[in-house]
Enzyme design. Structure first.
Site, mmCIF file in Angstrom:
data_model
loop_
_atom_site.group_PDB
_atom_site.id
_atom_site.type_symbol
_atom_site.label_atom_id
_atom_site.label_comp_id
_atom_site.label_asym_id
_atom_site.label_seq_id
_atom_site.Cartn_x
_atom_site.Cartn_y
_atom_site.Cartn_z
ATOM 1 N N LEU A 32 0.848 -1.198 0.000
ATOM 2 C CA LEU A 32 0.000 0.000 0.000
ATOM 3 C C LEU A 32 0.881 1.245 0.000
ATOM 4 O O LEU A 32 1.817 1.349 0.794
ATOM 5 C CB LEU A 32 -0.887 -0.013 1.258
ATOM 6 C CG LEU A 32 -1.787 1.191 1.461
ATOM 7 C CD1 LEU A 32 -2.875 1.258 0.391
ATOM 8 C CD2 LEU A 32 -2.417 1.179 2.858
ATOM 9 N N GLU B 253 12.880 0.906 8.034
ATOM 10 C CA GLU B 253 12.996 0.398 6.661
ATOM 11 C C GLU B 253 14.433 0.480 6.153
ATOM 12 O O GLU B 253 14.695 0.362 4.961
ATOM 13 C CB GLU B 253 12.024 1.150 5.741
ATOM 14 C CG GLU B 253 10.571 1.080 6.215
ATOM 15 C CD GLU B 253 9.754 -0.057 5.594
ATOM 16 O OE1 GLU B 253 10.013 -0.423 4.439
ATOM 17 O OE2 GLU B 253 8.839 -0.571 6.277
ATOM 18 N N ARG C 72 6.420 4.652 6.644
ATOM 19 C CA ARG C 72 7.043 3.378 7.011
ATOM 20 C C ARG C 72 8.276 3.536 7.898
ATOM 21 O O ARG C 72 8.659 2.612 8.604
ATOM 22 C CB ARG C 72 7.361 2.582 5.729
ATOM 23 C CG ARG C 72 6.070 2.112 5.073
ATOM 24 C CD ARG C 72 6.217 1.686 3.610
ATOM 25 N NE ARG C 72 7.054 0.515 3.438
ATOM 26 C CZ ARG C 72 7.135 -0.184 2.296
ATOM 27 N NH1 ARG C 72 6.412 0.175 1.244
ATOM 28 N NH2 ARG C 72 7.912 -1.228 2.202
ATOM 29 N N HIS D 46 9.514 5.528 0.407
ATOM 30 C CA HIS D 46 10.823 5.641 1.059
ATOM 31 C C HIS D 46 11.471 6.931 0.556
ATOM 32 O O HIS D 46 11.252 7.337 -0.590
ATOM 33 C CB HIS D 46 11.750 4.468 0.680
ATOM 34 C CG HIS D 46 11.321 3.132 1.216
ATOM 35 N ND1 HIS D 46 11.308 1.984 0.470
ATOM 36 C CD2 HIS D 46 10.901 2.769 2.453
ATOM 37 C CE1 HIS D 46 10.905 0.967 1.210
ATOM 38 N NE2 HIS D 46 10.641 1.417 2.421
ATOM 39 N N ASP E 247 14.372 7.322 -0.521
ATOM 40 C CA ASP E 247 15.248 7.124 -1.681
ATOM 41 C C ASP E 247 14.490 7.136 -3.005
ATOM 42 O O ASP E 247 15.073 6.940 -4.060
ATOM 43 C CB ASP E 247 16.129 5.869 -1.529
ATOM 44 C CG ASP E 247 15.362 4.554 -1.628
ATOM 45 O OD1 ASP E 247 14.130 4.581 -1.806
ATOM 46 O OD2 ASP E 247 16.006 3.486 -1.513
ATOM 47 N N CYS F 59 17.129 0.800 -4.957
ATOM 48 C CA CYS F 59 16.465 -0.130 -4.022
ATOM 49 C C CYS F 59 17.169 -1.463 -3.995
ATOM 50 O O CYS F 59 17.176 -2.164 -2.990
ATOM 51 C CB CYS F 59 15.023 -0.414 -4.452
ATOM 52 S SG CYS F 59 13.957 1.004 -4.517
#
Ligand code: SUG
Length: 416
Positions: free
Chosen positions: A23, A162, A194, A230, A232, A347
């Site tokens: 999500l 994370e 997150r 995230h 990044d 990632c």
């Protein structure tokens, strides 16, 4: 002792699939139900690693985790009547995104002069929360030299962590003392935040970072709403350079000021919204790039192919390459299978600054090992997976056998 930045890429696992489990991750949601191609996905990853090995001279890798995860299937009481998302969770190959494996503080930054790693608990997403025990075991093997590395336990599950995807490090050179920046999200929006502030702060304390050289920054809630699950996805750092979208942080100027107070040499390359919108940045993953220092000291940005297909993003990249700025080279790579689940080039890698001689050599790539890995993948990885196949005994057998073949080839029985 020569400290070098090593990128440890996650090898894409044989159960790679599109189940739409994340999500707030737009790519994952929009590809839910699609057929995946694990063999092609893993070979795309190997090609990216080969390119970076040739470019940078050093490259590491981490292995896929055991899937399907029977213990999670049992904990969820999976009996075939459960919702498809629950059925899919024990099959997830999400550990390929090693930027979420751990947060890493290299030796020059820490009080005891060791490199500290804290595996991320990834508690916000069910399919990712199953990763850390096996990730921790693998890190303890790869970085088993206790004089050089400390692998910590995870942050308590109350605090979402994370890993390196929300962590940036600024330094004059990778081997010198750095300023570590932790980016967290404030909960309460449409999508989960997150990375929790308390997790970032406790990781910094556990790693023995100097508070004067540690900065905590809030992510822009609008970026999370737009799909930057995230940090990044909207910014990346290397040495003295921050390459960032103008809407990455809750207080953009405040973020630059806070980093600059700890690291005066900071050089910001900010991409304005009227040149690349937040939506386009998230769609193309311009910032989910590997910003790397090449052996001749120049910086290159390794971006997904998707960037070249966007007029605004590629136009920006061309202007940047022609400018006098610190980033003169932009190199597209094809990681489309990973991209369709929201994972770009950045990632797929965990950065560890250390002396390569202190790492278990079985996790370091060379041409021979790249050939070996590619051969095992080409022979053993399923060619395609339809989400409806998840749960089948025959698929389970082939996924288990494929991973076993890779562990055998790389002589890593400890991970079985
Ligand atoms: O956690 N996708 C991953 C992508 C992680 C990207 N990592 C970084 N930005 N560093 C995630 O959302 C998709 C799984 C699925 O839908 O089956 C997924 O887990």
């Amino acid at each position: 002792m020569s400290l070098t930045e090593i990128n440890f890429d996650g090898i894409v696992g044989p159960s790679h699939n599109y189940a739409g489990l994340s999500l707030g991750n737009i790519a994952s949601a929009s590809h839910a139900g699609d057929t995946s191609y694990p063999r092609a996905a893993a070979l795309q990853g190997v090609d990216k690693m080969r390119g970076n090995l040739a470019r940078l001279g050093v490259q590491g890798f981490l292995l896929p985790l055991p899937r399907p995860n029977r213990a999670l299937g049992e904990a969820l009481a999976c009996d075939g009547t459960e919702a498809p998302a629950l059925r899919a969770a024990p099959w997830s190959a999400s550990s390929m995104w090693t930027a979420n494996a751990a947060t890493v503080s290299p030796a020059p930054d820490t009080a005891d002069g060791k490199c500290h790693l804290t595996p991320a608990n990834l508690v916000t997403m069910l399919h990712r929360a199953q990763e850390w025990p096996d990730t921790k075991r693998m890190l303890e093997v790869a970085f088993g030299d206790r004089d050089q590395f400390t692998v910590h336990g995870i942050a308590p599950m109350t605090f979402g962590d994370e890993g390196a995807a929300n962590h940036m490090r600024f330094c004059e050179g990778h081997g010198s003392a750095g300023v570590e920046v932790f980016v967290y999200g404030r909960p309460g929006g449409r999508f989960p935040a997150r990375q929790h502030e308390q997790a970032s702060r406790l990781v910094a304390r556990a790693h023995g970072l100097d508070p004067a050289r540690t900065v905590f920054i809030e992510q822009n809630p609008a970026a999370i709403e737009a799909g930057a699950f995230h940090n990044d996805v909207v910014s990346v750092a290397n040495e003295r350079v921050l390459f960032t979208h103008a809407e990455a942080f809750a207080d953009q100027q405040g973020a630059y000021d806070a980093i600059r107070a700890a690291f005066p040499a900071l050089e910001v390359v900010e991409v304005p919204s009227d040149e690349v919108s937040l939506a386009e940045a998230i769609k193309t993953y311009l910032f989910n790039a590997q910003l790397v220092t090449q052996p001749d000291e120049s910086m290159a940005l390794i971006v997904p192919e998707e960037c070249r297909e966007s007029a605004s993003v590629w136009g920006y990249c061309e202007r940047m390459m022609a400018s006098n700025g610190p980033i003169r080279e932009v190199i597209p790579v094809d990681v489309r299978q990973s991209m369709a689940n929201g994972g770009g080039p950045a990632c797929l890698r965990l950065r560890v600054v250390c002396d390569p001689a202190t790492v278990d050599p079985r996790f370091l790539l060379n041409e021979t090992r790249a050939d070996l890995i590619a051969r095992v993948i080409a022979t053993n990885w399923p060619e395609q997976i339809d989400p409806a196949d998840l749960g089948s005994d025959s698929l389970a057998e082939s996924v288990i056998a494929a991973r076993a073949a890779l562990l055998a080839a790389l002589e890593l029985p400890e991970l079985a």
